[in-house]
Motif scaffolding. Structure first.
Motif: not given
Length: 109
Positions: A1-7, A46-51, A68-72
């Motif tokens: 799993m790779s986390w691609d959530l940006g600033i 926390m739920a937003g990051i999980l989803v 949006i910068d890795g956020l679905s």
């Protein structure tokens, strides 16, 4: 799993979380705790990051729009819907009369 959530995605999720926390506190009222806004905001975050990163983390930017910068973004809105339903249920439970199970009525003057 790779986390691609940006600033920018993380910041947007933080702003959405704060807004959700304030709206949930407004819906439920003061019946539970004065820190409900903070509890709801942290749970939403926390739920937003999980989803976004775990549940839909496998998808690419082309498959999930808008991303949006890795956020679905659209998928995180599922958290908003579930959270609002939970806030409405909490409002009902807080405001009902504990003796009869019926909604509380305003006292007559």
């Amino acid at each position: 799993m790779s986390w691609d959530l940006g600033i920018a995605g993380l910041g947007l999720l933080a702003v959405m979380s704060l807004g959700f926390g304030l709206i949930a506190h407004w819906i439920v009222g003061k019946g539970l705790t004065r820190w409900l806004w903070l509890i709801a905001a942290v749970a939403y975050f926390m739920a937003g990051i999980l989803v976004s990163e775990v549940w839909f983390g496998w998808a690419t930017g082309k498959e999930l729009q808008p991303n949006i910068d890795g956020l679905s973004f659209d998928e995180v809105q599922l958290v908003t819907l579930a959270g609002l339903v939970a806030a409405l249920i909490a409002r009902y439970l807080v405001r009902r009369n504990p003796h009869t199970g019926q909604p509380a009525r305003k006292p007559s003057r």
